[in-house]
Design a protein around this motif. Sequence first.
Motif, PDB file in Angstrom:
ATOM      1  N   GLU A   4       2.973  -0.884   4.514  1.00  0.00           N
ATOM      2  CA  GLU A   4       3.668  -0.436   5.726  1.00  0.00           C
ATOM      3  C   GLU A   4       4.160  -1.615   6.556  1.00  0.00           C
ATOM      4  O   GLU A   4       3.745  -2.748   6.350  1.00  0.00           O
ATOM      5  CB  GLU A   4       2.712   0.398   6.593  1.00  0.00           C
ATOM      6  CG  GLU A   4       2.143   1.592   5.865  1.00  0.00           C
ATOM      7  CD  GLU A   4       1.054   2.271   6.673  1.00  0.00           C
ATOM      8  OE1 GLU A   4       1.221   3.465   6.966  1.00  0.00           O
ATOM      9  OE2 GLU A   4       0.063   1.600   7.016  1.00  0.00           O
ATOM     10  N   ASP A  38      -1.145   2.063   0.780  1.00  0.00           N
ATOM     11  CA  ASP A  38       0.063   2.116   1.605  1.00  0.00           C
ATOM     12  C   ASP A  38       0.508   0.701   1.916  1.00  0.00           C
ATOM     13  O   ASP A  38      -0.299  -0.157   2.296  1.00  0.00           O
ATOM     14  CB  ASP A  38      -0.206   2.846   2.920  1.00  0.00           C
ATOM     15  CG  ASP A  38      -0.449   4.331   2.723  1.00  0.00           C
ATOM     16  OD1 ASP A  38       0.176   4.910   1.827  1.00  0.00           O
ATOM     17  OD2 ASP A  38      -1.263   4.905   3.472  1.00  0.00           O
ATOM     18  N   VAL A  86       4.349   3.429  -1.111  1.00  0.00           N
ATOM     19  CA  VAL A  86       3.030   3.802  -1.588  1.00  0.00           C
ATOM     20  C   VAL A  86       2.981   3.283  -3.017  1.00  0.00           C
ATOM     21  O   VAL A  86       3.901   3.529  -3.809  1.00  0.00           O
ATOM     22  CB  VAL A  86       2.800   5.335  -1.557  1.00  0.00           C
ATOM     23  CG1 VAL A  86       1.454   5.691  -2.158  1.00  0.00           C
ATOM     24  CG2 VAL A  86       2.924   5.859  -0.135  1.00  0.00           C
TER      25      VAL A  86
END
Length: 165
Positions: A149, A147, A131
Amino acid sequence: MKHYKLYILIFLLITTVSNAQTVFSCKIDGDEFVAKNFDATQIKMLNTDYIQIKIENDGKLLFLYLKMEKLKGELPVKLEYSEPKENQIPDVELVWAPNPDEPQWNSIEGKAEITSFNNETKTISGTFEFVVEKMEYGTKKKKPRLDVEDGVFKNIIYKLEEGTH
Protein backbone atom coordinates in the motif's frame (compact mmCIF):
# COMPACT_ATOMS: atom_id res chain seq x y z
CA MET A 1 25.77 41.67 -18.78
CA LYS A 2 24.73 38.85 -21.14
CA HIS A 3 27.18 36.45 -19.47
CA TYR A 4 25.82 37.36 -16.06
CA LYS A 5 22.25 36.44 -17.16
CA LEU A 6 23.53 33.19 -18.66
CA TYR A 7 25.22 32.22 -15.37
CA ILE A 8 22.02 32.95 -13.44
CA LEU A 9 20.00 30.86 -15.90
CA ILE A 10 22.46 27.94 -15.58
CA PHE A 11 22.38 28.19 -11.78
CA LEU A 12 18.57 28.15 -11.73
CA LEU A 13 18.48 25.16 -14.08
CA ILE A 14 20.95 23.18 -11.94
CA THR A 15 19.02 24.08 -8.77
CA THR A 16 15.72 22.97 -10.34
CA VAL A 17 17.16 19.67 -11.57
CA SER A 18 18.85 18.90 -8.25
CA ASN A 19 15.56 19.58 -6.43
CA ALA A 20 13.83 16.90 -8.54
CA GLN A 21 14.36 14.26 -5.86
CA THR A 22 13.99 10.59 -6.77
CA VAL A 23 11.68 8.69 -4.41
CA PHE A 24 10.43 5.09 -4.22
CA SER A 25 8.57 3.84 -1.16
CA CYS A 26 5.60 1.74 -0.08
CA LYS A 27 4.23 -0.21 2.89
CA ILE A 28 4.42 -3.99 2.69
CA ASP A 29 2.15 -5.66 5.21
CA GLY A 30 2.20 -2.36 7.13
CA ASP A 31 6.01 -2.03 7.22
CA GLU A 32 7.75 0.85 5.42
CA PHE A 33 9.88 -0.24 2.45
CA VAL A 34 12.11 2.50 1.01
CA ALA A 35 14.57 2.07 -1.83
CA LYS A 36 18.22 2.01 -0.85
CA ASN A 37 19.20 1.07 -4.41
CA PHE A 38 17.13 1.00 -7.54
CA ASP A 39 17.51 0.37 -11.22
CA ALA A 40 14.92 1.26 -13.84
CA THR A 41 15.14 -0.15 -17.35
CA GLN A 42 12.95 -0.27 -20.44
CA ILE A 43 12.80 -4.00 -21.24
CA LYS A 44 11.01 -6.20 -23.76
CA MET A 45 8.85 -9.17 -22.67
CA LEU A 46 6.86 -11.15 -25.25
CA ASN A 47 7.55 -8.38 -27.80
CA THR A 48 6.04 -5.77 -25.49
CA ASP A 49 7.97 -2.87 -23.97
CA TYR A 50 7.84 -2.40 -20.19
CA ILE A 51 9.52 -0.16 -17.69
CA GLN A 52 10.93 -2.43 -14.99
CA ILE A 53 11.72 -0.67 -11.71
CA LYS A 54 13.87 -2.89 -9.49
CA ILE A 55 14.16 -1.82 -5.85
CA GLU A 56 16.57 -3.25 -3.27
CA ASN A 57 16.77 -2.74 0.48
CA ASP A 58 18.82 -5.07 2.72
CA GLY A 59 18.63 -7.98 0.24
CA LYS A 60 14.86 -7.64 -0.23
CA LEU A 61 13.78 -7.01 -3.82
CA LEU A 62 10.66 -5.47 -5.31
CA PHE A 63 9.94 -5.29 -9.05
CA LEU A 64 7.31 -3.01 -10.60
CA TYR A 65 6.45 -3.53 -14.28
CA LEU A 66 4.62 -0.85 -16.29
CA LYS A 67 3.46 -1.49 -19.88
CA MET A 68 4.84 1.33 -22.08
CA GLU A 69 2.08 1.33 -24.72
CA LYS A 70 -0.42 2.25 -21.98
CA LEU A 71 1.61 5.35 -21.03
CA LYS A 72 0.59 7.32 -24.11
CA GLY A 73 -2.11 9.93 -23.95
CA GLU A 74 -3.38 12.27 -21.32
CA LEU A 75 -2.15 11.98 -17.73
CA PRO A 76 -2.89 10.59 -15.25
CA VAL A 77 -2.93 7.08 -16.74
CA LYS A 78 -4.51 4.29 -14.69
CA LEU A 79 -3.11 0.78 -15.11
CA GLU A 80 -4.97 -2.24 -13.70
CA TYR A 81 -3.51 -5.65 -12.98
CA SER A 82 -5.29 -8.51 -14.74
CA GLU A 83 -4.63 -12.23 -14.64
CA PRO A 84 -2.05 -13.12 -17.35
CA LYS A 85 -3.47 -14.86 -20.41
CA GLU A 86 -1.69 -16.87 -23.08
CA ASN A 87 1.06 -14.71 -24.62
CA GLN A 88 -0.20 -11.62 -22.74
CA ILE A 89 1.34 -9.92 -19.77
CA PRO A 90 -0.67 -7.57 -17.51
CA ASP A 91 -0.50 -3.77 -17.98
CA VAL A 92 1.06 -3.49 -14.52
CA GLU A 93 2.51 -6.05 -12.15
CA LEU A 94 4.43 -6.18 -8.88
CA VAL A 95 6.74 -8.95 -7.66
CA TRP A 96 8.02 -9.07 -4.05
CA ALA A 97 11.10 -11.19 -3.24
CA PRO A 98 12.03 -10.66 0.42
CA ASN A 99 14.18 -13.79 0.68
CA PRO A 100 16.18 -15.31 -2.22
CA ASP A 101 15.88 -18.78 -0.64
CA GLU A 102 12.05 -18.76 -0.69
CA PRO A 103 9.42 -18.42 -3.42
CA GLN A 104 8.57 -14.90 -4.56
CA TRP A 105 5.24 -13.14 -4.04
CA ASN A 106 3.28 -12.31 -7.22
CA SER A 107 0.42 -9.91 -7.92
CA ILE A 108 -3.12 -11.20 -7.66
CA GLU A 109 -4.72 -7.74 -7.80
CA GLY A 110 -3.55 -4.17 -7.96
CA LYS A 111 -3.20 -0.93 -9.84
CA ALA A 112 -0.87 1.95 -10.58
CA GLU A 113 -1.55 5.53 -11.57
CA ILE A 114 1.08 7.28 -13.68
CA THR A 115 1.08 10.99 -12.84
CA SER A 116 4.12 12.03 -14.89
CA PHE A 117 5.81 10.39 -17.88
CA ASN A 118 8.37 11.77 -20.32
CA ASN A 119 9.78 9.36 -22.89
CA GLU A 120 12.36 11.94 -24.06
CA THR A 121 13.94 12.52 -20.63
CA LYS A 122 13.15 8.92 -19.60
CA THR A 123 11.41 9.90 -16.34
CA ILE A 124 8.29 8.52 -14.70
CA SER A 125 6.31 9.17 -11.50
CA GLY A 126 3.18 7.66 -10.00
CA THR A 127 1.47 5.70 -7.23
CA PHE A 128 0.56 2.03 -6.76
CA GLU A 129 -1.11 -0.57 -4.54
CA PHE A 130 -1.23 -4.35 -4.87
CA VAL A 131 -2.15 -7.57 -3.15
CA VAL A 132 0.55 -10.23 -3.58
CA GLU A 133 0.39 -13.95 -2.94
CA LYS A 134 3.31 -16.25 -2.11
CA MET A 135 4.01 -18.74 -4.87
CA GLU A 136 3.88 -22.20 -3.32
CA TYR A 137 3.65 -25.11 -5.71
CA GLY A 138 2.19 -28.51 -4.95
CA THR A 139 0.26 -27.48 -1.84
CA LYS A 140 -3.46 -27.40 -1.17
CA LYS A 141 -3.23 -25.06 1.82
CA LYS A 142 -4.27 -21.44 1.50
CA LYS A 143 -1.44 -19.28 0.15
CA PRO A 144 -0.24 -16.36 2.28
CA ARG A 145 -1.14 -12.85 1.05
CA LEU A 146 0.30 -9.40 1.73
CA ASP A 147 -0.93 -5.88 1.04
CA VAL A 148 1.43 -3.45 -0.70
CA GLU A 149 0.00 0.00 0.00
CA ASP A 150 0.84 3.70 -0.21
CA GLY A 151 3.29 3.08 -3.06
CA VAL A 152 4.93 6.18 -4.51
CA PHE A 153 7.62 6.58 -7.16
CA LYS A 154 8.78 10.02 -8.20
CA ASN A 155 11.28 11.19 -10.83
CA ILE A 156 12.49 7.68 -11.60
CA ILE A 157 14.94 7.82 -14.52
CA TYR A 158 14.96 4.68 -16.67
CA LYS A 159 17.46 3.52 -19.24
CA LEU A 160 17.13 1.35 -22.32
CA GLU A 161 17.93 -2.33 -22.06
CA GLU A 162 21.05 -3.35 -23.99
CA GLY A 163 20.17 -4.11 -27.61
CA THR A 164 16.86 -2.14 -27.65
CA HIS A 165 18.22 1.12 -29.07
